[in-house]
Motif scaffolding. Sequence first.
Motif, PDB file in Angstrom:
ATOM      1  N   PHE A 292      31.728  52.509  38.497  1.00  0.00           N
ATOM      2  CA  PHE A 292      32.687  51.724  37.879  1.00  0.00           C
ATOM      3  C   PHE A 292      33.840  51.731  38.522  1.00  0.00           C
ATOM      4  CE2 PHE A 292      30.037  51.689  33.698  1.00  0.00           C
ATOM      5  CZ  PHE A 292      29.475  50.581  33.793  1.00  0.00           C
ATOM      6  N   LEU A 293      34.359  52.939  38.628  1.00  0.00           N
ATOM      7  CA  LEU A 293      35.580  53.104  39.635  1.00  0.00           C
ATOM      8  C   LEU A 293      35.762  52.646  40.931  1.00  0.00           C
ATOM      9  CD1 LEU A 293      37.028  56.382  37.968  1.00  0.00           C
ATOM     10  CD2 LEU A 293      37.679  54.175  37.359  1.00  0.00           C
ATOM     11  N   LEU A 294      34.622  52.686  41.610  1.00  0.00           N
ATOM     12  CA  LEU A 294      34.521  52.447  43.028  1.00  0.00           C
ATOM     13  C   LEU A 294      34.173  50.816  43.302  1.00  0.00           C
ATOM     14  CD1 LEU A 294      34.366  53.783  45.586  1.00  0.00           C
ATOM     15  CD2 LEU A 294      31.784  53.362  45.687  1.00  0.00           C
ATOM     16  N   LEU A 295      33.576  49.951  42.186  1.00  0.00           N
ATOM     17  CA  LEU A 295      33.304  48.671  42.219  1.00  0.00           C
ATOM     18  C   LEU A 295      34.587  47.911  41.992  1.00  0.00           C
ATOM     19  CD1 LEU A 295      29.829  48.301  40.650  1.00  0.00           C
ATOM     20  CD2 LEU A 295      30.346  47.868  42.924  1.00  0.00           C
ATOM     21  N   THR A 296      35.547  48.493  40.950  1.00  0.00           N
ATOM     22  CA  THR A 296      36.531  47.763  40.384  1.00  0.00           C
ATOM     23  C   THR A 296      37.966  48.221  41.321  1.00  0.00           C
ATOM     24  OG1 THR A 296      37.084  49.606  38.846  1.00  0.00           O
ATOM     25  CG2 THR A 296      35.826  47.549  38.147  1.00  0.00           C
ATOM     26  N   MET A 301      37.437  43.843  46.624  1.00  0.00           N
ATOM     27  CA  MET A 301      38.565  42.613  46.255  1.00  0.00           C
ATOM     28  C   MET A 301      38.144  41.931  45.391  1.00  0.00           C
ATOM     29  SD  MET A 301      41.654  43.164  46.832  1.00  0.00           S
ATOM     30  CE  MET A 301      42.639  44.162  47.654  1.00  0.00           C
ATOM     31  N   PRO A 302      37.036  40.948  45.544  1.00  0.00           N
ATOM     32  CA  PRO A 302      36.744  39.997  44.456  1.00  0.00           C
ATOM     33  C   PRO A 302      36.932  40.455  42.740  1.00  0.00           C
ATOM     34  CG  PRO A 302      35.298  39.811  46.358  1.00  0.00           C
ATOM     35  CD  PRO A 302      35.918  41.018  46.481  1.00  0.00           C
ATOM     36  N   ILE A 303      36.133  41.639  42.804  1.00  0.00           N
ATOM     37  CA  ILE A 303      36.162  42.044  41.592  1.00  0.00           C
ATOM     38  C   ILE A 303      37.536  42.451  41.160  1.00  0.00           C
ATOM     39  CG2 ILE A 303      35.205  43.764  40.062  1.00  0.00           C
ATOM     40  CD1 ILE A 303      32.664  43.711  41.640  1.00  0.00           C
ATOM     41  N   HIS A 304      38.320  43.399  42.087  1.00  0.00           N
ATOM     42  CA  HIS A 304      39.579  43.740  41.892  1.00  0.00           C
ATOM     43  C   HIS A 304      40.473  42.759  41.326  1.00  0.00           C
ATOM     44  CE1 HIS A 304      42.740  46.958  42.178  1.00  0.00           C
ATOM     45  NE2 HIS A 304      43.533  45.996  42.754  1.00  0.00           N
ATOM     46  N   GLU A 305      40.484  41.845  42.123  1.00  0.00           N
ATOM     47  CA  GLU A 305      41.580  40.587  41.838  1.00  0.00           C
ATOM     48  C   GLU A 305      41.102  39.721  40.451  1.00  0.00           C
ATOM     49  OE1 GLU A 305      41.289  38.305  45.518  1.00  0.00           O
ATOM     50  OE2 GLU A 305      42.749  39.605  46.422  1.00  0.00           O
ATOM     51  N   THR A 306      39.824  39.516  40.324  1.00  0.00           N
ATOM     52  CA  THR A 306      39.544  38.981  39.066  1.00  0.00           C
ATOM     53  C   THR A 306      40.018  39.711  37.947  1.00  0.00           C
ATOM     54  OG1 THR A 306      37.583  38.029  40.197  1.00  0.00           O
ATOM     55  CG2 THR A 306      37.578  37.801  37.838  1.00  0.00           C
ATOM     56  N   LEU A 307      39.748  40.951  38.022  1.00  0.00           N
ATOM     57  CA  LEU A 307      40.202  41.799  36.766  1.00  0.00           C
ATOM     58  C   LEU A 307      41.554  41.928  36.650  1.00  0.00           C
ATOM     59  CD1 LEU A 307      37.480  44.574  36.836  1.00  0.00           C
ATOM     60  CD2 LEU A 307      37.583  42.802  35.323  1.00  0.00           C
TER      61      LEU A 307
END
Length: 509
Positions: A292-296, A301-307
């Motif tokens: 979870f910490l790696l994916l976010t 970036m797509p997941i990081h920016e969405t969240l």
Amino acid sequence: MSFIYFILALLPIIWLTVALMGLKIPTFKAAFGSLVISLVLAIFLWHSPTGYVFSAALEGILMAIWPIILVIIAAVFTYNLCCETKGMDIIKQMITSVSNDKRILVLLIAWCFGGFMEGMAGFGTAIAIPASMLVSLGFGPLFSCLVCLIANGTPTPFGSIGIPTNTLANLVGLQNTGLSFMTTLQLSPFMLICPFLIVIVTGKGVKALKGVTGLTLASGLSFVIPQLIVAKFVGAELAVVVGSVCSLLVTIALAIKKPTNPDYEIQLEKAEPIDAKKAFRAWSPFIFIFIFLLLTSALVMPIHETLARFSSQVQIYQGKDAATLTFSWINTPGVWIFLSAILGGLIQKASWKTMEKVLKATIKQMSETMITMLCVLGCAKVMGYAGMIASISSFAIAATGSFYPLFAPWIGALGTFVTGSGTNSGVLFGAVQLDAAKHLHVDSYWMVALNSLGVAAGKMLSPQSLAIGLSSVNAKGQDSKLLSMILPYGLVFLIAMSILAYVGTILFG
């Protein structure tokens, strides 16, 4: 006059030192006293408007609640739940079944597993759990505490999913990744030395390295290199977690092929083999945390920016130069750790009632720590906005001049020695180090990281660390003896850190 204001500005920290070391007042009560003193000084001596002062304290308190306390509760809850489901027993058994060479066993338990526990949970677990494991294998209680104290120093700036470094970066306005990388870079020589010290202490001399020199070096390198990479590209949260797991895997791989030296053989009871299903079940919460910490993270970036959209930005402090606080409601480590603990708990067949019971017990267990964090962050913000930090740093720089970097690690060590916490040390002195960097025209990341460098030595010597270790091995009352054993290592580390700090400032600052 500047000296008088220097002493007055230090009063909250002086009180904390005297209260903890001399009066033996509980940390959360001493921290509350420091907060009160900072409020009084800010209003009556630094003449800050009352509304400004209390809004500064509120900013610190809110910073402590989200995300710091959230992460602390989530991390310790994950560990406690694994103990409740007996998953932690499986993990311990897997590690202790690798070898019957006591040098390798101590390295695996104190260095690799201890580093993992610091990265995941922190708050004394990385000393208490490995030390108790070593005693259960037949090692002496003071020896077990000693090697765990040596091992626990360097991972401390990244404990509890990176809370000390993350908090420090947020407090002084530096990038998480930049500060994490610089801190790891400064710690690297000491991280390479620690495994050698552990083996030497275990075998009672340098001769103990014979036959395991390569393995010991690999154990250090496989910790340092992955930690540098993760710190650079992901940040503080997973730096020690990934480093310790890589070190554990490499050390195990090399240990399995190595025949045991009869001089260092230890007799162990044979345990039933653990299949892949049991292993996955035991490690599942920690596997989820990693994923979870790696994916976010910023790597995806797509997941990081969405969240990142699910966040709020507010200004709490009512005076000028107010910081803007960002509260990330989803993409914050505490949320993902809680989710990981719940998913892992379900895989380990924990009922919702069991998880509720463990969570309540965790909150009760950590209640004093939570109060401490609220007060210390509130105190630090009041001191910063009122100008007390500026008074401390300007006098310290005037008194030491270009030699200030020599003392920077000692300041970080003092904060940890007194409070027992790398996070508290950064909160108390991080702004002082930043001010020093600006006055001396030195790289801010280098100077602020020196505080965390000192934290590593201070954690080894802290009375709280000693007490936690001794209580876990039923050796209470032997604090002075254990301190005399660990003191030479801590002092040599601090002297070496001072030299590194000064030379590094000349070369890279």
